[in-house]
Design a protein around this motif. Structure first.
Motif, PDB file in Angstrom:
ATOM      1  N   ILE A  20       0.838  -1.202   0.000  1.00  0.00           N
ATOM      2  CA  ILE A  20       0.000   0.000   0.000  1.00  0.00           C
ATOM      3  C   ILE A  20       0.869   1.247   0.000  1.00  0.00           C
ATOM      4  N   LEU A  21       1.940   1.220   0.759  1.00  0.00           N
ATOM      5  CA  LEU A  21       2.839   2.363   0.848  1.00  0.00           C
ATOM      6  C   LEU A  21       3.475   2.684  -0.495  1.00  0.00           C
ATOM      7  N   ILE A  22       3.834   1.653  -1.254  1.00  0.00           N
ATOM      8  CA  ILE A  22       4.507   1.862  -2.531  1.00  0.00           C
ATOM      9  C   ILE A  22       3.629   2.649  -3.511  1.00  0.00           C
ATOM     10  N   SER A  23       2.324   2.542  -3.359  1.00  0.00           N
ATOM     11  CA  SER A  23       1.447   3.268  -4.280  1.00  0.00           C
ATOM     12  C   SER A  23       1.560   4.782  -4.107  1.00  0.00           C
ATOM     13  N   HIS A  24       1.975   5.235  -2.912  1.00  0.00           N
ATOM     14  CA  HIS A  24       2.140   6.683  -2.687  1.00  0.00           C
ATOM     15  C   HIS A  24       3.120   6.884  -1.532  1.00  0.00           C
ATOM     16  N   PRO A  25       4.424   6.813  -1.788  1.00  0.00           N
ATOM     17  CA  PRO A  25       5.414   6.897  -0.707  1.00  0.00           C
ATOM     18  C   PRO A  25       5.723   8.332  -0.266  1.00  0.00           C
ATOM     19  N   ARG A  26       4.695   9.145  -0.127  1.00  0.00           N
ATOM     20  CA  ARG A  26       4.829  10.520   0.340  1.00  0.00           C
ATOM     21  C   ARG A  26       3.888  10.725   1.527  1.00  0.00           C
ATOM     22  N   PHE A  27       4.333  11.518   2.489  1.00  0.00           N
ATOM     23  CA  PHE A  27       3.545  11.712   3.708  1.00  0.00           C
ATOM     24  C   PHE A  27       3.316  13.196   3.944  1.00  0.00           C
ATOM     25  N   TYR A  28       2.107  13.487   4.465  1.00  0.00           N
ATOM     26  CA  TYR A  28       1.675  14.867   4.651  1.00  0.00           C
ATOM     27  C   TYR A  28       1.169  15.050   6.078  1.00  0.00           C
ATOM     28  N   TRP A  29       0.896  16.298   6.398  1.00  0.00           N
ATOM     29  CA  TRP A  29       0.309  16.610   7.699  1.00  0.00           C
ATOM     30  C   TRP A  29      -0.919  17.483   7.485  1.00  0.00           C
ATOM     31  N   GLY A  30      -2.012  17.095   8.117  1.00  0.00           N
ATOM     32  CA  GLY A  30      -3.254  17.834   7.951  1.00  0.00           C
ATOM     33  C   GLY A  30      -4.347  16.918   7.436  1.00  0.00           C
ATOM     34  N   GLU A  31      -5.348  17.530   6.858  1.00  0.00           N
ATOM     35  CA  GLU A  31      -6.498  16.767   6.387  1.00  0.00           C
ATOM     36  C   GLU A  31      -6.290  16.208   4.985  1.00  0.00           C
ATOM     37  N   ALA A  32      -5.628  16.966   4.115  1.00  0.00           N
ATOM     38  CA  ALA A  32      -5.485  16.553   2.722  1.00  0.00           C
ATOM     39  C   ALA A  32      -4.028  16.610   2.299  1.00  0.00           C
ATOM     40  N   GLY A  33      -3.733  15.845   1.263  1.00  0.00           N
ATOM     41  CA  GLY A  33      -2.392  15.827   0.698  1.00  0.00           C
ATOM     42  C   GLY A  33      -2.405  15.051  -0.600  1.00  0.00           C
ATOM     43  N   ASN A  34      -1.706  15.561  -1.609  1.00  0.00           N
ATOM     44  CA  ASN A  34      -1.640  14.892  -2.906  1.00  0.00           C
ATOM     45  C   ASN A  34      -0.342  15.289  -3.588  1.00  0.00           C
ATOM     46  N   VAL A  35      -0.201  14.873  -4.847  1.00  0.00           N
ATOM     47  CA  VAL A  35       1.055  15.108  -5.556  1.00  0.00           C
ATOM     48  C   VAL A  35       1.285  16.579  -5.845  1.00  0.00           C
ATOM     49  N   LEU A  36       0.257  17.414  -5.693  1.00  0.00           N
ATOM     50  CA  LEU A  36       0.398  18.836  -5.959  1.00  0.00           C
ATOM     51  C   LEU A  36       0.738  19.642  -4.707  1.00  0.00           C
ATOM     52  N   THR A  37       0.735  18.977  -3.544  1.00  0.00           N
ATOM     53  CA  THR A  37       1.063  19.667  -2.298  1.00  0.00           C
ATOM     54  C   THR A  37       2.420  19.178  -1.792  1.00  0.00           C
ATOM     55  N   PRO A  38       3.181  20.055  -1.138  1.00  0.00           N
ATOM     56  CA  PRO A  38       4.504  19.636  -0.650  1.00  0.00           C
ATOM     57  C   PRO A  38       4.367  18.620   0.481  1.00  0.00           C
ATOM     58  N   PRO A  39       5.135  17.530   0.439  1.00  0.00           N
ATOM     59  CA  PRO A  39       5.028  16.509   1.487  1.00  0.00           C
ATOM     60  C   PRO A  39       5.793  16.908   2.744  1.00  0.00           C
ATOM     61  N   LEU A  40       5.374  16.322   3.865  1.00  0.00           N
ATOM     62  CA  LEU A  40       6.131  16.474   5.112  1.00  0.00           C
ATOM     63  C   LEU A  40       7.475  15.768   4.968  1.00  0.00           C
ATOM     64  N   PHE A  41       7.445  14.569   4.396  1.00  0.00           N
ATOM     65  CA  PHE A  41       8.646  13.843   4.002  1.00  0.00           C
ATOM     66  C   PHE A  41       8.235  12.771   3.014  1.00  0.00           C
ATOM     67  N   GLU A  42       9.166  12.240   2.282  1.00  0.00           N
ATOM     68  CA  GLU A  42       8.890  11.181   1.322  1.00  0.00           C
ATOM     69  C   GLU A  42       9.998  10.146   1.360  1.00  0.00           C
ATOM     70  N   LEU A  43       9.638   8.922   1.010  1.00  0.00           N
ATOM     71  CA  LEU A  43      10.606   7.835   0.995  1.00  0.00           C
ATOM     72  C   LEU A  43      11.268   7.757  -0.381  1.00  0.00           C
ATOM     73  N   PRO A  44      12.566   7.579  -0.427  1.00  0.00           N
ATOM     74  CA  PRO A  44      13.285   7.535  -1.719  1.00  0.00           C
ATOM     75  C   PRO A  44      13.155   6.185  -2.407  1.00  0.00           C
ATOM     76  N   ILE A  45      11.921   5.827  -2.730  1.00  0.00           N
ATOM     77  CA  ILE A  45      11.656   4.555  -3.391  1.00  0.00           C
ATOM     78  C   ILE A  45      10.748   4.801  -4.584  1.00  0.00           C
ATOM     79  N   PRO A  46      10.757   3.920  -5.578  1.00  0.00           N
ATOM     80  CA  PRO A  46       9.817   4.075  -6.693  1.00  0.00           C
ATOM     81  C   PRO A  46       8.394   3.782  -6.261  1.00  0.00           C
ATOM     82  N   ALA A  47       7.454   4.313  -7.006  1.00  0.00           N
ATOM     83  CA  ALA A  47       6.039   4.128  -6.703  1.00  0.00           C
ATOM     84  C   ALA A  47       5.407   3.177  -7.705  1.00  0.00           C
TER      85      ALA A  47
END
Length: 265
Positions: free
Chosen positions: A59-86
């Motif tokens: 499940i993580l591999i489908s979107h290895p980016r993490f956010y803080w708050g209610e919403a988050g997507n590829v257009l918003t800056p992540p809190l941190f992301e894992l250096p792995i392919p998706a």
């Protein structure tokens, strides 16, 4: 005339081979260690955790980016992301390829296994409360909470000193505090944050999500707690190996702990 030397040799042989009152005779004993409920819930939880780990990684591999708050997507800056392919081409990772998307079966396995863990945990909590398991085995004595006692246990662990048979038959204060933290803090938190990511739970109990900071915050906390649980598992298995893997496995499978006591001569 000839019997005297023979009697003397016999007495000498007896003094060498016959055990005296001061000899030490090893005697293997088997003591009770874990109840059936503790053993069953332990292994069910172990298998479930492995299933949750494998499916959670997918499940993580489908979107290895993490956010803080209610919403988050590829257009918003992540809190941190894992250096792995998706496994989705729409997620920017910096890699020139996309992994196979296994999101279907992994989500199904993850959610079904999570409910099994919840039911197993409830059974363990009810048993531990009614039978005194927590009070007898996990709640440390007040004397063990002193800095001197804690520092001694920590020093023994850091020096990788093997526990004595008496110490191996009971949890030390460091183990007790660790197990209590895992059982009553990490496991409830990982279940809570997992439920908070569900749209149905968010609709029925919005306060359970908002107190965490939102659904994306719940996802980030869920990931961090899972990492701590994985680290606990690795350390736990390592300590079991150092303390005597075969005997500890026997105790958690059969409930019996074998030791070799020495009777005084």
């Amino acid at each position: 005339m000839t019997s005297a030397p023979i009697d003397t040799l016999t007495e000498m042989a007896d003094s060498v081979w016959a055990p005296t009152s001061g000899s030490v005779v090893p005697a293997a004993t088997v003591a009770s260690r874990h109840s059936a409920v503790v053993r069953v819930t332990h292994w069910v939880t172990t298998l479930c955790f492995l299933a949750l780990l494998v499916s959670g990684v997918e499940i993580l591999i489908s979107h290895p980016r993490f956010y803080w708050g209610e919403a988050g997507n590829v257009l918003t800056p992540p809190l941190f992301e894992l250096p792995i392919p998706a496994s989705r081409a729409t997620v920017p990772t910096g890699y020139d390829y996309v992994l196979s998307d296994q999101n279907g079966w992994s989500r199904y396995l993850h959610f079904q296994t999570a409910w099994l863990v919840v039911l197993t945990g409830l059974l363990y909590l009810v048993f531990g409360s009614l039978k005194g398991h927590f009070r007898q085995n996990l709640f440390p004595a007040r004397a063990d909470l002193s800095w001197r006692a804690l520092s001694t246990v920590i020093a023994n662990h850091l020096s990788f000193r093997s526990a004595s048979e008496a110490e191996a038959r009971a949890y030390n204060v460091l183990q007790q505090l660790t197990y209590l933290f895992v059982i009553f803090v990490l496991f409830p938190l990982v279940i809570w944050t997992g439920l908070a990511m569900s749209p149905a739970i968010a609709s029925a109990f919005p306060a359970a999500v908002s107190v965490l900071g939102g659904q994306q915050s719940a996802r980030t906390i869920h990931f961090l707690v899972s990492v701590f649980l994985l680290l606990f598992l690795l350390v736990h298995v390592g300590m079991v190996g150092l303390a005597g893997f075969r005997n500890r496995m026997r105790a958690m499978i059969t409930g019996r702990f074998a030791n070799n006591n020495r009777e005084p001569r």
